[in-house]
Motif scaffolding. Sequence first.
Motif, PDB file in Angstrom:
ATOM      1  N   ASP A 159      -2.696  -8.653  -4.040  1.00 44.19           N
ATOM      2  CA  ASP A 159      -2.038  -9.714  -3.279  1.00 44.19           C
ATOM      3  C   ASP A 159      -1.010  -9.193  -2.278  1.00 44.19           C
ATOM      4  O   ASP A 159      -0.232  -9.963  -1.722  1.00 44.19           O
ATOM      5  CB  ASP A 159      -1.379 -10.720  -4.223  1.00 44.19           C
ATOM      6  CG  ASP A 159      -0.337 -10.074  -5.133  1.00 44.19           C
ATOM      7  OD1 ASP A 159      -0.258  -8.833  -5.155  1.00 44.19           O
ATOM      8  OD2 ASP A 159       0.383 -10.808  -5.821  1.00 44.19           O
ATOM      9  N   LYS A 160      -0.996  -7.868  -2.030  1.00 43.99           N
ATOM     10  CA  LYS A 160      -0.035  -7.297  -1.094  1.00 43.99           C
ATOM     11  C   LYS A 160      -0.744  -6.387  -0.101  1.00 43.99           C
ATOM     12  O   LYS A 160      -1.765  -5.783  -0.409  1.00 43.99           O
ATOM     13  CB  LYS A 160       1.047  -6.522  -1.841  1.00 43.99           C
ATOM     14  CG  LYS A 160       1.895  -7.409  -2.740  1.00 43.99           C
ATOM     15  CD  LYS A 160       2.966  -6.616  -3.460  1.00 43.99           C
ATOM     16  CE  LYS A 160       3.790  -7.539  -4.368  1.00 43.99           C
ATOM     17  NZ  LYS A 160       4.805  -6.775  -5.139  1.00 43.99           N
ATOM     18  N   THR A 161      -0.165  -6.278   1.114  1.00 47.02           N
ATOM     19  CA  THR A 161      -0.804  -5.503   2.181  1.00 47.02           C
ATOM     20  C   THR A 161      -0.124  -4.156   2.412  1.00 47.02           C
ATOM     21  O   THR A 161      -0.429  -3.478   3.388  1.00 47.02           O
ATOM     22  CB  THR A 161      -0.806  -6.302   3.497  1.00 47.02           C
ATOM     23  OG1 THR A 161       0.554  -6.598   3.859  1.00 47.02           O
ATOM     24  CG2 THR A 161      -1.593  -7.582   3.353  1.00 47.02           C
ATOM     25  N   LYS A 162       0.786  -3.771   1.523  1.00 41.60           N
ATOM     26  CA  LYS A 162       1.422  -2.466   1.613  1.00 41.60           C
ATOM     27  C   LYS A 162       1.099  -1.685   0.354  1.00 41.60           C
ATOM     28  O   LYS A 162       1.304  -2.189  -0.755  1.00 41.60           O
ATOM     29  CB  LYS A 162       2.937  -2.617   1.766  1.00 41.60           C
ATOM     30  CG  LYS A 162       3.650  -1.311   2.057  1.00 41.60           C
ATOM     31  CD  LYS A 162       5.125  -1.538   2.326  1.00 41.60           C
ATOM     32  CE  LYS A 162       5.826  -0.208   2.641  1.00 41.60           C
ATOM     33  NZ  LYS A 162       7.274  -0.410   2.922  1.00 41.60           N
ATOM     34  N   PRO A 163       0.568  -0.463   0.493  1.00 41.95           N
ATOM     35  CA  PRO A 163       0.184   0.300  -0.705  1.00 41.95           C
ATOM     36  C   PRO A 163       1.400   0.687  -1.550  1.00 41.95           C
ATOM     37  O   PRO A 163       2.481   0.952  -1.019  1.00 41.95           O
ATOM     38  CB  PRO A 163      -0.516   1.532  -0.132  1.00 41.95           C
ATOM     39  CG  PRO A 163       0.027   1.672   1.257  1.00 41.95           C
ATOM     40  CD  PRO A 163       0.299   0.282   1.735  1.00 41.95           C
ATOM     41  N   THR A 164       1.202   0.726  -2.865  1.00 41.11           N
ATOM     42  CA  THR A 164       2.275   1.134  -3.764  1.00 41.11           C
ATOM     43  C   THR A 164       2.302   2.649  -3.950  1.00 41.11           C
ATOM     44  O   THR A 164       3.339   3.212  -4.293  1.00 41.11           O
ATOM     45  CB  THR A 164       2.121   0.462  -5.134  1.00 41.11           C
ATOM     46  OG1 THR A 164       0.857   0.823  -5.706  1.00 41.11           O
ATOM     47  CG2 THR A 164       2.176  -1.051  -5.000  1.00 41.11           C
TER      48      THR A 164
END
Length: 201
Positions: A159-164
Motif C-alpha cells: 500500500d506504499k510507493t516508497k520502498p522500505t
Amino acid sequence: MWNAPGDIHDISLSNEGQLALLAMSDYTATLFDIKNGGIRRTLRHDGIVYDVSLDAQGKLAASASDDTSARVWDLSSGKELHRLKHSNIVRSAQISPDGRYVFTSALGEPGRLWDTQSGQLVNEFPINSGFYNAIRFNDNSSLILTGSSAGKIQLWEADKTKPTKIWQATPKNKWVSNNVLIEDVAFGNNGYVASAANGRV
C-alpha cells in the motif's frame, strides 16, 4: 514426460505440482496437467507471452505479453477476466498467493499493482529505467519483493510507493556493464534471496 508445442519463456507450477502454466512464443499461455498429462487450457494473447503466474489455489492466472497487455484468467473456465493495458511490452505479471493482486511491469513504465476482482489499478511503483523482471509476494500478500533489469532489489509494502529496503547487485566485470539483470527473488527464512544473470546469488 511431456513436450511443449513451442519455445517456453517462463513456467509457473501450482502448489501441489499438478499443473504447469507455460509462457509460450506461440502467443499463448498453456496450462498443462502434469499429473494426468495433456493440455488443460490454452489462453491466447496477440503476441509472445513472456511471463506467467498462478495463485496458491490454482484458480487464477496472470500472463504478460508483447501485445502491451497483461491478462487475468479464470482457470476453471479459461475466461479472460481482465485485460490490463500498458503502453509498451509487458515483461512481468505476478499474481499474489491469495489471488487478490497482480503486479505487472512493462518496459520503461512504473510497476503497477492491480485488483484482480475489479481490474482497477491499486498502486504504482516508480522505476528509473528498465523494468521489474522479478516479482514475489510474501505469504499474506502485504509485502512485494522486486528485482529490476538494472540490478536493483527492493522491498515494498503493497500500500506504499516508497520502498522500505533497497539493495544493488554488482556486476562481476564492470568493464562489460554496470547493470545486472535480476532473474528471480524470494522471501527466505532469515531474509531475502535474489539471483542475478551474472551467476551471483
